[in-house]
Design a protein around this motif. Structure first.
Motif, PDB file in Angstrom:
ATOM      1  N   GLU A 142      76.525  62.257 109.726  1.00 12.43           N
ATOM      2  CA  GLU A 142      75.092  62.178 109.437  1.00 12.43           C
ATOM      3  C   GLU A 142      74.733  63.051 108.255  1.00 12.43           C
ATOM      4  O   GLU A 142      73.988  62.651 107.359  1.00 12.43           O
ATOM      5  CB  GLU A 142      74.298  62.628 110.667  1.00 12.43           C
ATOM      6  CG  GLU A 142      74.284  61.618 111.775  1.00 12.43           C
ATOM      7  CD  GLU A 142      73.675  62.224 113.035  1.00 12.43           C
ATOM      8  OE1 GLU A 142      73.884  61.673 114.115  1.00 12.43           O
ATOM      9  OE2 GLU A 142      72.998  63.270 112.906  1.00 12.43           O
ATOM     10  N   LEU A 143      75.283  64.253 108.294  1.00 12.04           N
ATOM     11  CA  LEU A 143      74.957  65.183 107.211  1.00 12.04           C
ATOM     12  C   LEU A 143      75.406  64.626 105.863  1.00 12.04           C
ATOM     13  O   LEU A 143      74.678  64.670 104.875  1.00 12.04           O
ATOM     14  CB  LEU A 143      75.606  66.541 107.455  1.00 12.04           C
ATOM     15  CG  LEU A 143      74.913  67.439 108.476  1.00 12.04           C
ATOM     16  CD1 LEU A 143      75.665  68.731 108.634  1.00 12.04           C
ATOM     17  CD2 LEU A 143      73.493  67.739 108.041  1.00 12.04           C
ATOM     18  N   LEU A 178      80.880  74.060 110.114  1.00 12.16           N
ATOM     19  CA  LEU A 178      79.467  74.193 110.482  1.00 12.16           C
ATOM     20  C   LEU A 178      79.117  73.256 111.623  1.00 12.16           C
ATOM     21  O   LEU A 178      78.460  73.633 112.597  1.00 12.16           O
ATOM     22  CB  LEU A 178      78.600  73.876 109.255  1.00 12.16           C
ATOM     23  CG  LEU A 178      77.112  74.181 109.338  1.00 12.16           C
ATOM     24  CD1 LEU A 178      76.905  75.660 109.435  1.00 12.16           C
ATOM     25  CD2 LEU A 178      76.412  73.648 108.116  1.00 12.16           C
ATOM     26  N   HIS A 185      74.565  68.682 114.964  1.00 10.54           N
ATOM     27  CA  HIS A 185      74.671  67.853 113.770  1.00 10.54           C
ATOM     28  C   HIS A 185      76.067  67.279 113.677  1.00 10.54           C
ATOM     29  O   HIS A 185      77.048  67.970 113.912  1.00 10.54           O
ATOM     30  CB  HIS A 185      74.424  68.690 112.514  1.00 10.54           C
ATOM     31  CG  HIS A 185      73.377  69.748 112.714  1.00 10.54           C
ATOM     32  ND1 HIS A 185      73.596  71.072 112.517  1.00 10.54           N
ATOM     33  CD2 HIS A 185      72.101  69.645 113.124  1.00 10.54           C
ATOM     34  CE1 HIS A 185      72.495  71.747 112.776  1.00 10.54           C
ATOM     35  NE2 HIS A 185      71.578  70.913 113.147  1.00 10.54           N
ATOM     36  N   THR A 233      64.469  67.813 104.957  1.00  9.37           N
ATOM     37  CA  THR A 233      64.131  69.199 105.293  1.00  9.37           C
ATOM     38  C   THR A 233      64.744  70.145 104.279  1.00  9.37           C
ATOM     39  O   THR A 233      65.721  69.799 103.611  1.00  9.37           O
ATOM     40  CB  THR A 233      64.662  69.563 106.680  1.00  9.37           C
ATOM     41  OG1 THR A 233      66.082  69.605 106.613  1.00  9.37           O
ATOM     42  CG2 THR A 233      64.221  68.559 107.698  1.00  9.37           C
ATOM     43  N   PRO A 234      64.211  71.363 104.191  1.00  5.76           N
ATOM     44  CA  PRO A 234      64.742  72.304 103.204  1.00  5.76           C
ATOM     45  C   PRO A 234      66.204  72.653 103.439  1.00  5.76           C
ATOM     46  O   PRO A 234      66.945  72.903 102.490  1.00  5.76           O
ATOM     47  CB  PRO A 234      63.849  73.531 103.341  1.00  5.76           C
ATOM     48  CG  PRO A 234      62.941  73.270 104.448  1.00  5.76           C
ATOM     49  CD  PRO A 234      63.003  71.868 104.838  1.00  5.76           C
ATOM     50  N   GLY A 235      66.626  72.687 104.706  1.00  7.33           N
ATOM     51  CA  GLY A 235      68.035  72.985 104.957  1.00  7.33           C
ATOM     52  C   GLY A 235      68.936  71.920 104.373  1.00  7.33           C
ATOM     53  O   GLY A 235      69.970  72.211 103.752  1.00  7.33           O
ATOM     54  N   GLN A 236      68.540  70.667 104.555  1.00 14.11           N
ATOM     55  CA  GLN A 236      69.346  69.573 104.013  1.00 14.11           C
ATOM     56  C   GLN A 236      69.377  69.633 102.491  1.00 14.11           C
ATOM     57  O   GLN A 236      70.417  69.431 101.862  1.00 14.11           O
ATOM     58  CB  GLN A 236      68.775  68.235 104.467  1.00 14.11           C
ATOM     59  CG  GLN A 236      68.922  67.997 105.948  1.00 14.11           C
ATOM     60  CD  GLN A 236      68.022  66.881 106.445  1.00 14.11           C
ATOM     61  OE1 GLN A 236      67.190  66.378 105.701  1.00 14.11           O
ATOM     62  NE2 GLN A 236      68.169  66.512 107.696  1.00 14.11           N
ATOM     63  N   ALA A 265      68.041  78.728 107.442  1.00 13.45           N
ATOM     64  CA  ALA A 265      68.949  77.682 106.971  1.00 13.45           C
ATOM     65  C   ALA A 265      69.352  76.764 108.119  1.00 13.45           C
ATOM     66  O   ALA A 265      69.231  75.541 108.034  1.00 13.45           O
ATOM     67  CB  ALA A 265      70.182  78.338 106.358  1.00 13.45           C
ATOM     68  N   SER A 275      66.395  74.791 109.760  1.00 13.12           N
ATOM     69  CA  SER A 275      65.709  73.743 109.008  1.00 13.12           C
ATOM     70  C   SER A 275      66.645  72.631 108.613  1.00 13.12           C
ATOM     71  O   SER A 275      66.407  71.892 107.671  1.00 13.12           O
ATOM     72  CB  SER A 275      65.079  74.343 107.761  1.00 13.12           C
ATOM     73  OG  SER A 275      66.081  74.798 106.894  1.00 13.12           O
ATOM     74  N   LEU A 276      67.739  72.502 109.324  1.00 10.91           N
ATOM     75  CA  LEU A 276      68.700  71.493 108.916  1.00 10.91           C
ATOM     76  C   LEU A 276      68.360  70.136 109.519  1.00 10.91           C
ATOM     77  O   LEU A 276      68.768  69.104 109.025  1.00 10.91           O
ATOM     78  CB  LEU A 276      70.090  71.943 109.375  1.00 10.91           C
ATOM     79  CG  LEU A 276      71.295  71.299 108.691  1.00 10.91           C
ATOM     80  CD1 LEU A 276      71.079  71.293 107.194  1.00 10.91           C
ATOM     81  CD2 LEU A 276      72.522  72.107 109.013  1.00 10.91           C
ATOM     82  N   TRP A 277      67.582  70.167 110.573  1.00 15.14           N
ATOM     83  CA  TRP A 277      67.361  68.915 111.262  1.00 15.14           C
ATOM     84  C   TRP A 277      65.914  68.775 111.649  1.00 15.14           C
ATOM     85  O   TRP A 277      65.275  69.737 112.024  1.00 15.14           O
ATOM     86  CB  TRP A 277      68.248  68.869 112.511  1.00 15.14           C
ATOM     87  CG  TRP A 277      68.870  67.538 112.668  1.00 15.14           C
ATOM     88  CD1 TRP A 277      68.678  66.651 113.664  1.00 15.14           C
ATOM     89  CD2 TRP A 277      69.789  66.933 111.758  1.00 15.14           C
ATOM     90  NE1 TRP A 277      69.423  65.521 113.455  1.00 15.14           N
ATOM     91  CE2 TRP A 277      70.108  65.653 112.289  1.00 15.14           C
ATOM     92  CE3 TRP A 277      70.358  67.315 110.547  1.00 15.14           C
ATOM     93  CZ2 TRP A 277      70.978  64.782 111.662  1.00 15.14           C
ATOM     94  CZ3 TRP A 277      71.228  66.443 109.924  1.00 15.14           C
ATOM     95  CH2 TRP A 277      71.524  65.195 110.480  1.00 15.14           C
ATOM     96  N   VAL A 278      65.415  67.572 111.553  1.00 15.60           N
ATOM     97  CA  VAL A 278      64.009  67.355 111.906  1.00 15.60           C
ATOM     98  C   VAL A 278      63.855  67.100 113.396  1.00 15.60           C
ATOM     99  O   VAL A 278      62.939  67.576 114.040  1.00 15.60           O
ATOM    100  CB  VAL A 278      63.427  66.163 111.133  1.00 15.60           C
ATOM    101  CG1 VAL A 278      61.967  66.015 111.458  1.00 15.60           C
ATOM    102  CG2 VAL A 278      63.606  66.371 109.648  1.00 15.60           C
ATOM    103  N   THR A 306      73.109  62.011 104.626  1.00 13.38           N
ATOM    104  CA  THR A 306      71.875  62.602 104.099  1.00 13.38           C
ATOM    105  C   THR A 306      72.091  63.114 102.689  1.00 13.38           C
ATOM    106  O   THR A 306      71.283  62.859 101.787  1.00 13.38           O
ATOM    107  CB  THR A 306      71.417  63.763 104.997  1.00 13.38           C
ATOM    108  OG1 THR A 306      71.639  63.425 106.350  1.00 13.38           O
ATOM    109  CG2 THR A 306      69.979  64.090 104.760  1.00 13.38           C
ATOM    110  N   LEU A 326      71.763  72.402 101.371  1.00 11.96           N
ATOM    111  CA  LEU A 326      73.175  72.062 101.479  1.00 11.96           C
ATOM    112  C   LEU A 326      73.582  71.007 100.458  1.00 11.96           C
ATOM    113  O   LEU A 326      74.667  71.069  99.875  1.00 11.96           O
ATOM    114  CB  LEU A 326      73.485  71.540 102.890  1.00 11.96           C
ATOM    115  CG  LEU A 326      73.998  72.592 103.863  1.00 11.96           C
ATOM    116  CD1 LEU A 326      74.339  71.953 105.187  1.00 11.96           C
ATOM    117  CD2 LEU A 326      75.208  73.300 103.299  1.00 11.96           C
ATOM    118  N   ILE A 347      57.151  65.840 106.569  1.00  9.45           N
ATOM    119  CA  ILE A 347      58.439  65.212 106.304  1.00  9.45           C
ATOM    120  C   ILE A 347      58.270  63.756 106.708  1.00  9.45           C
ATOM    121  O   ILE A 347      58.113  63.426 107.879  1.00  9.45           O
ATOM    122  CB  ILE A 347      59.574  65.845 107.130  1.00  9.45           C
ATOM    123  CG1 ILE A 347      59.569  67.343 106.939  1.00  9.45           C
ATOM    124  CG2 ILE A 347      60.890  65.241 106.744  1.00  9.45           C
ATOM    125  CD1 ILE A 347      60.555  67.861 105.991  1.00  9.45           C
TER     126      ILE A 347
END
Lengths: 344, 207
Positions: free
Chosen positions: A270-271, A259, A266, A231-234, B200, B203-206, A274, A237, A14
């Motif tokens: 920020e989210l 969430l 988080h 990242t895959p989570g980001q 999920a 892996s949301l944050w680095v 992103t 979403l 990453i």
């Protein structure tokens, strides 16, 4: 079990945008230098697995001056990007044709991207690398197909795949576990189910539709640079958010808020930033058209093998002379054999 | 090569001991050459010594080579005919012996499927040949009795409840069966959710 936090994906793959640009630049420069030095950029894999630039050094060429003038033009970084993008789409199409599970095409595309961070497109033939990436991804994702089967399915030589396998593995630094956004997508959807049941009775049907739409979005996101940046989570979403804009299955803002409340690490802002970044990247990048790619592909071929350029020039000259001949036959002049160039 | 093979077959019908012994050395069973048994059988134990047996085998090989190469064909054939006559009695006796052995083997083989039926009741009814283990007697149990190996050439594979398609399987039954199989391995649908959720959120944050 697979844990993203401790994975090599998170540690090594990453990157920030500057890192990305820098790596592409380095690879491109190196290829150009090789072009000047050896006259060709292609890298060949020897029997023992070592990589060699097979072109002959230009200084020892007898007709050295002639060579300099007809040196093939190297690809720019943007052109390389377009070629890569084209082949990544091809990977997805091939995997769909074989009816592989979804994660295989994601892994293959990621391998392809990572490999071309180290190497330039001019150095390794993207078609061969594409096949090898598919083959490796099948192995890694526990869905093994033999190289022969792959070769038979797309009418390619399986030996190419096997020869390049180790090269690709080295290019990936043997970091083979790839986290695709699909499972994260499922996870967020499960979470969303719980959330939604608490508020209103939105049917599971709608969530299913949202899931399908989000999967499509993920497919397009994978083709951009995003998997190397986020990242895959980001990614998952962001895809959900985008799909929700159309499907309107769930109140995304409130879900995101809840969430963030539950996981105070988080922040909402920020989210959102992103996701905006991801969206812009996806919107900006476009799929190159076949017509645009033809000249780039030709350039690539000449870079890898300048001999082809000379041959094609000769062929052009032949054709021109032939057409001249035909037009002169009608008249009675004898200037037909004036050209001494049929020395092949 | 085919010529030699066919000649060997003919000779084997006369001298099957040779074939059997040769195959025994290679580790094959004699079942493959059973159908070749026509005339007679001479085995190692028919001969007074190993030397004599080897001499006999060498004789047979000579015969075969002669027939294959076409050397002294007539003389060889006469030799074979003479041999047949001399040992006619032997042939019959050995043949009978061989047949007896076969029958015994088959009987033992057939003995297995009767007991290995997965239907529990039948197992319980079949009272005892000694050596039954207790679990096999439970009705409805799917246990198969382990038997000492080596008493028959091959055990007959038995597939469990779905061996005979007496109950046509529809989609529903198949799905149920698959799910049951997965659950037997410790899988639950909850695991899928948990894993997806973990990945999920993880892996949301680095950083």
């Amino acid at each position: 079990m697979a844990d993203f936090q401790t994975s090599t994906h998170r540690q090594h793959w990453i990157l920030s945008r500057q890192d990305l640009a820098q790596k592409y630049q380095i690879a491109n420069q190196r290829a150009i230098q090789m072009l000047l030095k050896y006259g060709a950029t292609r890298v060949e894999v020897q029997q023992d697995g070592s990589l060699v630039y097979p072109g002959t050094p230009l200084e020892t060429e007898r007709n050295g001056t002639e060579r300099h003038t007809s040196l093939p033009e190297p690809l720019t970084i943007d052109e390389e990007f377009l070629i890569r993008r084209y082949y990544e789409l091809k990977i997805q199409q091939v995997c769909a044709a074989f009816a592989f599970p979804n994660k295989i095409q994601a892994t293959a595309v990621l391998f392809f991207k990572r490999f071309y961070l180290q190497w330039s497109v001019m150095e390794h033939d993207p078609k061969h690398i594409m096949l090898t990436c598919i083959y490796l991804s099948c192995k890694v994702e526990e869905f093994h197909v033999s190289a022969e089967e792959l070769g038979k399915g797309i009418q390619q030589d399986p030996q190419v795949v096997l020869k390049n396998e180790l090269t690709v593995l080295q290019g990936l630094h043997f970091d083979l576990i790839v986290y695709a956004p699909y499972r994260s997508l499922d996870g967020f959807l499960f979470d969303m189910e719980n959330f939604v049941q608490g508020t209103n009775n939105s049917s599971t049907q709608k969530l299913q539709e949202l899931k399908e739409a989000a999967k499509f979005v993920v497919d397009t996101v994978i083709l951009t640079d995003c998997p190397l940046l986020f990242t895959p989570g980001q990614l998952a979403l962001a895809a959900l958010r985008k799909a929700n804009l159309e499907e309107r299955a769930v109140d995304f803002e409130r879900y995101l808020q809840s969430l963030c409340d539950r996981h105070p690490k988080h922040t909402f802002k920020e989210l959102t930033l992103t996701f905006d970044a991801i969206d812009t990247t996806v919107d900006v990048s476009r799929q190159p058209k076949e017509a645009d790619l033809m000249p780039i592909d030709r350039k690539l071929k000449y870079c890898r093998n300048p001999g082809l350029q000379d041959e094609s020039k000769k062929r052009e000259r032949k054709v021109k002379h032939k057409s001249k001949r035909v037009s002169q036959d009608t008249s009675m002049t004898t200037t037909v054999d004036a050209s001494p160039m049929y020395v092949c | 090569m085919n010529k030699e093979v066919s000649i060997r077959r003919q000779i084997a019908s006369l001298h099957p001991a040779h074939v059997g012994a040769g195959l025994r050395i290679l580790g094959f069973t004699e079942s493959s050459s059973e159908w070749k048994l026509h005339e007679y059988n001479k085995r190692e134990d028919d001969f007074p010594s190993l030397r004599a047996y080897n001499d006999y085998l060498e004789e047979v090989e000579d015969i075969i080579i002669n027939l294959v190469e076409g050397v002294d064909v007539q003389a060889t054939k006469d030799k074979v005919a003479k041999y047949q006559e001399e040992n006619a009695e032997q042939i019959v006796a050995s043949r009978a012996r061989k047949a007896e052995e076969q029958a015994a083997a088959l009987r033992q083989e057939n003995g297995f499927p009767e007991i290995k039926v997965s239907n529990g009741e039948q197992v319980a009814l079949q009272a005892a040949p000694s050596g039954q283990y207790a679990p096999a007697l439970l009705p409805g149990g799917l246990y198969m009795q382990p038997r000492p190996a080596g008493s028959g050439p091959q055990p007959v594979p038995v597939g469990g409840p779905f061996n005979n398609d007496s109950v046509p399987e529809d989609e529903e039954a198949r799905r149920v069966r698959i799910e049951r199989a997965a659950r037997a391995g410790g899988w639950t649908a909850d695991i899928v959710r948990k894993r997806a959720l973990q990945e999920a959120l993880g892996s949301l944050w680095v950083n």
